[in-house]
Design an enzyme around this catalytic site. Structure first.
Site, mmCIF file in Angstrom:
data_model
loop_
_atom_site.group_PDB
_atom_site.id
_atom_site.type_symbol
_atom_site.label_atom_id
_atom_site.label_comp_id
_atom_site.label_asym_id
_atom_site.label_seq_id
_atom_site.Cartn_x
_atom_site.Cartn_y
_atom_site.Cartn_z
ATOM 1 N N ALA A 61 49.978 31.829 38.880
ATOM 2 C CA ALA A 61 50.229 30.642 38.044
ATOM 3 C C ALA A 61 51.308 29.787 38.692
ATOM 4 C CB ALA A 61 50.674 31.093 36.662
ATOM 5 N N GLY A 100 48.649 35.595 38.500
ATOM 6 C CA GLY A 100 47.420 34.987 37.986
ATOM 7 C C GLY A 100 46.317 34.950 39.032
ATOM 8 N N GLU A 103 44.770 38.206 38.757
ATOM 9 C CA GLU A 103 44.077 38.272 37.452
ATOM 10 C C GLU A 103 42.750 37.509 37.516
ATOM 11 O OE1 GLU A 103 47.759 36.975 35.452
ATOM 12 O OE2 GLU A 103 47.352 38.575 34.009
ATOM 13 N N GLU A 123 54.704 39.459 38.058
ATOM 14 C CA GLU A 123 55.240 38.695 36.920
ATOM 15 C C GLU A 123 56.534 39.271 36.378
ATOM 16 O OE1 GLU A 123 52.083 39.386 37.414
ATOM 17 O OE2 GLU A 123 50.780 37.767 36.731
HETATM 18 C C1 LIG Z 1 51.720 31.622 27.629
HETATM 19 C C2 LIG Z 1 51.318 31.203 29.022
HETATM 20 C C3 LIG Z 1 50.321 32.173 29.625
HETATM 21 C C4 LIG Z 1 50.410 32.122 31.099
HETATM 22 C C5 LIG Z 1 49.544 33.200 31.724
HETATM 23 C C6 LIG Z 1 50.301 33.995 32.719
HETATM 24 C C7 LIG Z 1 49.627 33.986 34.048
HETATM 25 C C8 LIG Z 1 50.250 34.873 35.093
HETATM 26 O O1 LIG Z 1 50.236 36.229 34.698
HETATM 27 C C9 LIG Z 1 51.664 34.439 35.394
HETATM 28 C C10 LIG Z 1 51.839 34.275 36.854
HETATM 29 O O2 LIG Z 1 50.963 34.294 37.665
HETATM 30 S S1 LIG Z 1 53.444 34.011 37.316
HETATM 31 C C11 LIG Z 1 53.340 33.863 39.071
HETATM 32 C C12 LIG Z 1 53.189 35.167 39.738
HETATM 33 N N1 LIG Z 1 53.278 34.994 41.165
HETATM 34 C C13 LIG Z 1 54.382 35.252 41.860
HETATM 35 O O3 LIG Z 1 55.371 35.705 41.340
HETATM 36 C C14 LIG Z 1 54.332 34.970 43.330
HETATM 37 C C15 LIG Z 1 55.528 34.185 43.731
HETATM 38 N N2 LIG Z 1 55.471 33.776 45.119
HETATM 39 C C16 LIG Z 1 55.742 34.612 46.135
HETATM 40 O O4 LIG Z 1 55.963 35.795 45.987
HETATM 41 C C17 LIG Z 1 55.800 34.019 47.518
HETATM 42 O O5 LIG Z 1 56.091 32.654 47.383
HETATM 43 C C18 LIG Z 1 54.491 34.151 48.327
HETATM 44 C C19 LIG Z 1 54.313 35.643 48.715
HETATM 45 C C20 LIG Z 1 53.310 33.661 47.574
HETATM 46 C C21 LIG Z 1 54.630 33.316 49.632
HETATM 47 O O6 LIG Z 1 55.790 33.697 50.316
HETATM 48 P P1 LIG Z 1 56.312 32.830 51.554
HETATM 49 O O7 LIG Z 1 55.194 32.587 52.479
HETATM 50 O O8 LIG Z 1 57.515 33.518 52.039
HETATM 51 O O9 LIG Z 1 56.683 31.411 50.960
HETATM 52 P P2 LIG Z 1 57.825 31.021 49.907
HETATM 53 O O10 LIG Z 1 58.934 30.380 50.625
HETATM 54 O O11 LIG Z 1 58.119 32.136 48.992
HETATM 55 O O12 LIG Z 1 57.036 29.926 49.033
HETATM 56 C C22 LIG Z 1 56.566 28.738 49.638
HETATM 57 C C23 LIG Z 1 56.648 27.645 48.609
HETATM 58 O O13 LIG Z 1 55.732 27.916 47.542
HETATM 59 C C24 LIG Z 1 56.413 27.896 46.292
HETATM 60 N N3 LIG Z 1 55.755 28.895 45.422
HETATM 61 C C25 LIG Z 1 55.439 30.162 45.733
HETATM 62 N N4 LIG Z 1 54.797 30.746 44.714
HETATM 63 C C26 LIG Z 1 54.689 29.816 43.745
HETATM 64 C C27 LIG Z 1 54.102 29.820 42.454
HETATM 65 N N5 LIG Z 1 53.477 30.892 41.958
HETATM 66 N N6 LIG Z 1 54.202 28.693 41.722
HETATM 67 C C28 LIG Z 1 54.816 27.599 42.199
HETATM 68 N N7 LIG Z 1 55.374 27.543 43.438
HETATM 69 C C29 LIG Z 1 55.312 28.647 44.193
HETATM 70 C C30 LIG Z 1 57.842 28.268 46.641
HETATM 71 O O14 LIG Z 1 58.738 27.821 45.646
HETATM 72 C C31 LIG Z 1 58.015 27.513 47.958
HETATM 73 O O15 LIG Z 1 58.201 26.159 47.626
HETATM 74 P P3 LIG Z 1 59.075 25.204 48.577
HETATM 75 O O16 LIG Z 1 59.117 23.937 47.826
HETATM 76 O O17 LIG Z 1 58.352 25.148 49.873
HETATM 77 O O18 LIG Z 1 60.422 25.885 48.677
#
Ligand SMILES: CCCCCCC[C@H](O)CC(=O)SCCNC(=O)CCNC(=O)[C@H](O)C(C)(C)COP(=O)([O-])OP(=O)([O-])OC[C@H]1O[C@@H](n2cnc3c(N)ncnc32)[C@H](O)[C@@H]1OP(=O)([O-])[O-]
Length: 719
Positions: A61, A100, A103, A123
């Protein structure tokens, strides 16, 4: 932002397209919904393959959307309709499938992954649970035990492990889209119900309760006070007990609570703060994106004590060639043994070849003549470091950078003895240097932007979280730590015990209270520093040491402990008692309680009852108050950098964001009021006086932390 492509006759490809990580933003979700509906309407299409642009499936997400009002098709409903679709849906996973993203893949009927892909439900690290069916679908695929481990830790796994756990159906070394298409063609027409995870019954087994109890105990111990891991266990338990629809109801209820929590806000703030720390900027306008770092291949490390060893190991593990230097053969031999053993153990654990060929050991400075950069890691002694620096200049090539590993010495003063002040920077590693993630890169008044860029890039290459900071005693981390330590000592004088202070801090979320940390690091370390700085000298009466030094209140308690040979864990006695020297289990020591009582009597201090609230306020608010002074002085680029330093170097609980974020959450006017209150009671502690910046921010309406930089002239943050 999802592209629809018709492939061979019966297959449509939906490509998520939202660089850099193809996060499932509202536009991407709308694109997916439209593309799926297009595929469903096309009678020729029998199967749909999902993939991500640039060989990156999806990072989940879009976290940025969580701080605003959510719009667009809800993820839960979208995934449900993909799973319920009468046409075959296959996920082709390359890069990462996280949160997500995974998922979405679990909603597909089959999953194919490239061997290099990583999968996970992280998450929990953002203060959530996998709220798009992940807590209900994953256990139905892997069983409860594996699902609990993956969901409560957020651990990312390899494609191979995912295959073993049954999360993916196939792993390919080649193109995952191609493999997914081939798989789709081979199973088109087969019944889909067995592939719909939501149709599977609860994964009940007789030991569910005990398995969940064990998981609960583990998460409570590992992440003190964090809500999300506990909610994750509750949600996964529901998958074992309840039919899918009821389990989803439980998942939604838990998610609603977490979504609104301050812990989730803190953890998401920490996620972005960590990433932004790498986007350094200097007061002169030089920044990460306008300064090029030159390549470094060969590094010299001077001094193979505890720090030098860890630094050498980190460099070699990252594939850099290292020349490690010691001043005499005996020390070189013992350093060599230790570094070699650490590298061999690590290679064995990771199942990779030993990188020892990258390492050379040396006794002469001449062997450093070809290195691109030197990290000096000798004893924390200005004169010794100056000698090393001037000797280095005699042998190094003109453009070689000299970095000093120091926890607080003046980088400018050191640079002055060299012939290259612009190529000198500080690199404050944290012990043990091969384990701790934080690196403060200290720029001096003459450090060139390129030198800072090189040090930051090198830190990133050895997998550190790097923060660029200005030059002042203690830099950011230790400058603040001093005040935190002072407050905890004053609390002991005023009536608290080490256990009481530590318990309050641990309940707040610190992995270890400050007195346990002091025992672990060794009380003699600070004692030596205080002696060197002139705080302890021959004019101080060792029996009745003065509580007033250099014009302010001083607590001599740690010095008195050191005089008794109580250096902490290493001597089996410090603030706590240990079974034997070197043992780790801290036990309250009645001798310390008597010692504190005698001390108070001797100095006429009437003990007060100290509440946990006071411990937290005086320790945490003092940290933040000094953080404001650091911002005023332009030593840190923004409050986020200070918080990253505290999260990665000082054990600040991540679910509380960092001291600056915590202050913003408590409310700046509350922090100001409390500091005024404590300063009134303790006028002899100047650091308790509220900083000018704190006062100014309150006067300007306590803006949210993201706006502080607009209110501070010196601030040069990129956030
Ligand atoms: C009630 C509502 C219901 C909702 C439903 C829930 C759904 C779900 O369960 C919730 C989720 O998925 S929660 C999500 C669960 N997912 C996670 O927790 C994964 C979080 N992400 C990571 O672990 C790492 O970023 C990666 C391994 C994807 C890439 O690593 P890498 O190659 O070292 O690269 P990097 O340097 O780390 O990032 C590069 C750029 O991308 C950006 N960005 C990254 N992810 C983003 C995101 N999801 N979003 C936005 N931006 C995101 C990051 O800020 C950076 O931006 P910048 O402006 O360039 O500085």
């Amino acid at each position: 932002m999802a592209r629809y492509t018709r492939l061979t006759e019966p297959i449509a490809l939906i490509t998520l397209n939202n660089p850099p990580v193809n996060a499932l933003s509202s536009a991407v979700r709308s694109g997916i919904v439209d593309s799926v509906s297009q595929a469903l309407k096309d009678d020729q299409v029998k199967a749909v393959v999902f993939c991500g642009e640039n060989r990156m499936f999806s990072g989940g997400a879009d976290i940025k959307e969580f701080s605003g009002s959510m719009s667009g098709p809800p993820l839960v409903r979208m995934i449900h309709s993909i799973e319920a679709s009468e046409k075959l849906m296959v996920a082709a996973i390359e890069g990462v499938a996280l949160g997500g993203g995974l998922e979405l893949a679990l909603g597909c009927h089959y999953r194919v992954a490239n061997t290099k892909a990583r999968l996970g439900l992280p998450e929990v690290t953002l203060g959530f649970l996998p709220g798009a069916g992940g807590t209900q679908r994953l256990p139905r695929l892997t069983g409860i035990t594996a699902a609990l481990e993956l969901i409560t830790t957020g651990r990312q796994i390899s494609a191979q492990e995912a295959l073993q756990l049954g999360i993916v159906d196939q792993v390919t070394e080649g193109n995952a889209v191609q493999a997914a298409m081939e798989l789709a063609l081979s199973v088109i027409g087969q019944p889909l119900n067995p592939r719909r995870l939501s149709l599977r019954p609860p994964v009940w087994s007789a030991d569910v309760d005990s398995v969940c109890e064990v998981a609960l105990a583990r998460v409570k111990q590992h992440s003190r006070g964090a809500m999300a891991p506990v909610a994750c266990v509750q949600a996964v338990r529901a998958a074992a007990m309840l039919p899918y629809s009821k389990g989803m109801e439980k998942e939604r209820q838990l998610m609603d609570t977490l979504f609104r929590s301050s812990q989730a806000r803190a953890l998401q703030y920490a996620f972005f703060a960590q990433r932004n720390a790498g986007k350094w900027s200097l007061p002169n306008g030089a920044r990460w994106n306008n300064t090029k770092a030159r390549d470094v291949q060969r590094v010299g490390v001077i001094g193979l004590g505890t720090m030098g060893r860890g630094i050498a190991v980190s460099l070699v593990k990252a594939g850099l060639s290292v020349v490690a230097l010691e001043s005499d053969a005996k020390q070189l031999e013992s350093g060599k043994k230790a570094v070699t053993a650490m590298l061999q153990r690590d290679a064995q654990r990771r199942g990779v070849g030993s990188p020892l060929h990258l390492l050379t050991f040396a006794l002469s400075f001449h062997q450093l003549k070809d290195v691109d950069l030197v990290i000096e890691a000798v004893f924390e002694d200005m004169n010794l470091k100056k000698r090393v620096f001037s000797d280095l200049c005699k042998v190094l090539r003109a453009g070689t950078l000299i970095c000093t590993n120091t926890s607080g010495l003046n980088v400018d003063e050191l640079a002055k003895v060299t012939d290259r002040q612009h190529l000198v920077v500080g690199m404050h590693f944290f012990a043990p240097a091969h384990v701790m993630k934080l690196l403060e890169v200290v720029y001096g008044s003459r450090s060139s932007p390129e030198a800072v860029a090189v040090a930051m890039a090198l830190g990133k290459r050895i997998q550190k979280v790097c923060v660029a900071v200005g030059n002042c005693p203690g830099f950011v981390g230790n400058r603040m730590l001093k005040l935190y330590m002072d407050q905890s000592l004053y609390l002991l004088e005023e009536g608290a015990t080490p256990e009481q202070v530590d318990q309050a801090l641990e309940e707040f979320g610190f992995a270890m209270g400050i007195f346990k940390v002091a025992d672990l690091s060794g009380l003699d370390v600070g004692w030596r520093v205080r002696k060197a700085s002139g705080l302890i000298g021959p004019d101080i009466d060792p029996v009745n040491p003065s509580r007033w030094r250099l014009g302010q209140r001083y607590c001599p308690l740690p010095d008195m402990l050191c005089q008794q040979g109580r250096f902490g864990q290493k001597t089996g006695r410090g603030w706590y008692l240990y079974n034997s020297p070197g043992s780790k289990e801290a036990k309250p020591d009645p001798e310390i309680l008597n010692f504190l009582e005698d001390y108070r009597l001797k100095y006429g201090i009437t003990p007060q009852r100290i509440s946990s609230q006071e411990v937290i306020e005086r320790c945490a608010f003092s940290l933040a108050n000094e953080g404001f002074r650091i911002l005023e002085d332009g030593i840190a680029a923004g409050p986020e950098d200070i918080d990253v330093i505290y999260l990665f170097g000082y054990g600040w609980p991540r679910h509380r964001g960092g001291p600056m974020f915590y202050a913003s959450q408590v409310g700046l006017s509350v922090v100001l009021e409390k500091m005024e209150h404590y300063h009134r009671i303790h006028p002899d502690v100047p650091s308790l006086e509220p900083s000018r910046l704190l006062r100014r921010l309150v006067a300007e309406g306590s803006p949210p932390i993201q706006q502080w930089r607009n209110h501070i002239k010196n601030l040069h943050s990129q956030l």
